[in-house]
Scaffold this active site. Structure first.
Site, mmCIF file in Angstrom:
data_model
loop_
_atom_site.group_PDB
_atom_site.id
_atom_site.type_symbol
_atom_site.label_atom_id
_atom_site.label_comp_id
_atom_site.label_asym_id
_atom_site.label_seq_id
_atom_site.Cartn_x
_atom_site.Cartn_y
_atom_site.Cartn_z
ATOM 1 N N SER A 1 28.389 35.740 -20.527
ATOM 2 C CA SER A 1 28.468 37.035 -19.851
ATOM 3 C C SER A 1 27.444 37.052 -18.729
ATOM 4 O O SER A 1 26.456 36.297 -18.753
ATOM 5 C CB SER A 1 28.159 38.169 -20.836
ATOM 6 N N TYR B 1 22.722 42.822 -26.768
ATOM 7 C CA TYR B 1 23.890 42.094 -26.268
ATOM 8 C C TYR B 1 23.468 41.019 -25.274
ATOM 9 O O TYR B 1 23.912 39.864 -25.373
ATOM 10 C CB TYR B 1 24.864 43.066 -25.602
#
Length: 250
Positions: free
Chosen positions: A148, A161
């Protein structure tokens, strides 16, 4: 076959994809199958996998389905072993499964933190542990990690995250440095992509921030195209990292 079909039959690869039931996993499966690769689809939602496999097969492609929970090491090993048993080999393993229940640390949603660690980090490690011996025996293979943009920048509500995605980047880069050059390793880091990831957010502050953040997004197939590019390179070319995000994302 689909409009993406440009892969000679001799170059067809056996590609196993985790988290294939939606988002980037689904789009990647459609694209690679359309290019002539044999895709093996793993996820927990077998109803969606079945529908995806039918869509691929109706378009002339090849797809197999197996229920998969990446947090279960034995389940991942069985997924990989079944692929090798059925097809005689595994050429590419796409570690794509991930979750993103963003929240402020002060919200103390510890169960959600644990879930991200289990799926985003342990799931990745389980995939490596299952596939690496097969690649080493064959003297070839290609690992792909879908990380990501959170691996490169931290945002409020994204501390845990982003930490898991940085870990995914770090583990994959360590793998690249350790394995024989005959095994290729790629990390793809998407920016804002059309997906269901944001639907798992329960923290109201994070929900509101995400509505603004996701105002500009790109189709999941944009990431599938990046994967396709990395896989299509000749054996002596190792595409190590690709960052793909909306042009408006900064």
């Amino acid at each position: 076959m689909s409009p993406h079909d440009n892969t000679p039959a001799a170059a067809s690869k056996v590609v196993a994809i985790t988290g294939a039931s939606s988002g980037i996993g689904r789009a990647t499966a459609l694209r690679l199958a359309g290019e002539g690769h044999r895709v093996v689809l793993g996820a927990r939602r077998t109803d969606r996998l079945g529908a995806l496999a039918r869509e691929i097969e109706e378009a002339g492609g090849s797809a197999d389905v197996r229920r998969l929970d990446v947090t279960d090491r034995a389940d991942v090993a069985a997924f990989v072993d079944a692929t090798v048993e059925q097809h005689g080999r595994i050429d590419v393993f796409v570690n794509n499964a991930g979750v993103m229940p963003l929240s402020r640390l002060g919200a103390l949603l510890v169960d959600e933190w644990d879930r991200m660690l289990d799926v985003n980090v342990r799931g990745l490690l389980h995939g490596i542990a299952a596939v690496l011996p097969h690649f080493q025996r064959r003297g070839s293979g290609h690992f792909v990690t879908v990380a990501s943009i959170g691996a490169h920048q931290v945002v409020p509500t994204g501390a845990v995250y982003c930490a898991t995605k940085y870990a995914a980047w770090a583990v994959t880069e360590g793998l690249r440095q350790e394995v024989d050059p005959s095994i290729r390793v790629t990390t793809v880091s998407p920016g804002v992509v059309e997906s269901e990831l944001a639907e798992t957010i329960t923290d109201p502050v994070a929900q509101e921030a995400m509505r603004t953040y996701r105002a500009d997004s790109i189709p999941a197939d944009s990431i599938g195209a990046a994967l396709s590019y990395a896989l299509a390179q000749p054996p002596e070319v190792d595409v190590n990292e690709i960052v793909v995000r909306p042009a408006k994302q900064r």
